[in-house]
Enzyme design. Structure first.
Site: not given
Ligand SMILES: [Zn+2]
Length: 133
Positions: A30-31, A87, A94, A96
């Site tokens: 994750d950025i 989400g 996705h 986390h």
């Protein structure tokens, strides 16, 4: 879906720090990590939410989380690896996977854009731990 950013990441059409991949799933950094080492696991096929995956894919998704948790923990010296599903950000399922060093860290408000150099170094660390398995 053609305009879905996660579909494009899964198809390698846009750059992402992909650290692991199977036939049906991709994991990438994750950025905007909640903590350094924050990963996202996504199915390659577009599914809007985690609970819309069929049972087999759903099991595979969480098996991927389990597979990645040990190398992620080693790479980050985390006490625990947290799992979260919300989400709201992107309409593509996705999960986390977030390294935790103490309670109350599993909090999206903590997310901050990662320094690109720090992110690249973390990705290298995690990848190297995965390759030790
Ligand atoms: Zn998608």
């Amino acid at each position: 879906m053609s305009d879905c950013i996660f579909c494009k990441i899964a198809a390698h059409e846009i750059p992402a720090h992909i650290i692991w991949e199977s036939d049906r799933f991709v994991a990438f950094a994750d950025i905007r990590p909640v903590n350094p080492g924050h990963l996202l696991i996504i199915p390659k096929d577009h599914v809007e939410v985690v609970f819309a995956m069929d049972d087999e894919r759903y099991a595979e998704a969480f098996a991927a989380a389990k597979t990645l948790s040990a190398p992620l923990r080693r790479a980050t010296d985390a006490k625990r690896i947290g799992i979260a599903v919300e989400g709201f950000g992107v309409d593509h399922a996705h999960i986390h996977l977030i390294p935790l060093h103490g309670p109350h860290e599993l909090n999206p408000d903590r997310a901050q854009a990662a320094d690109p150099k720090d992110l690249a170094e973390m990705v290298e660390k995690i990848t190297s731990e995965i390759n030790k398995n």
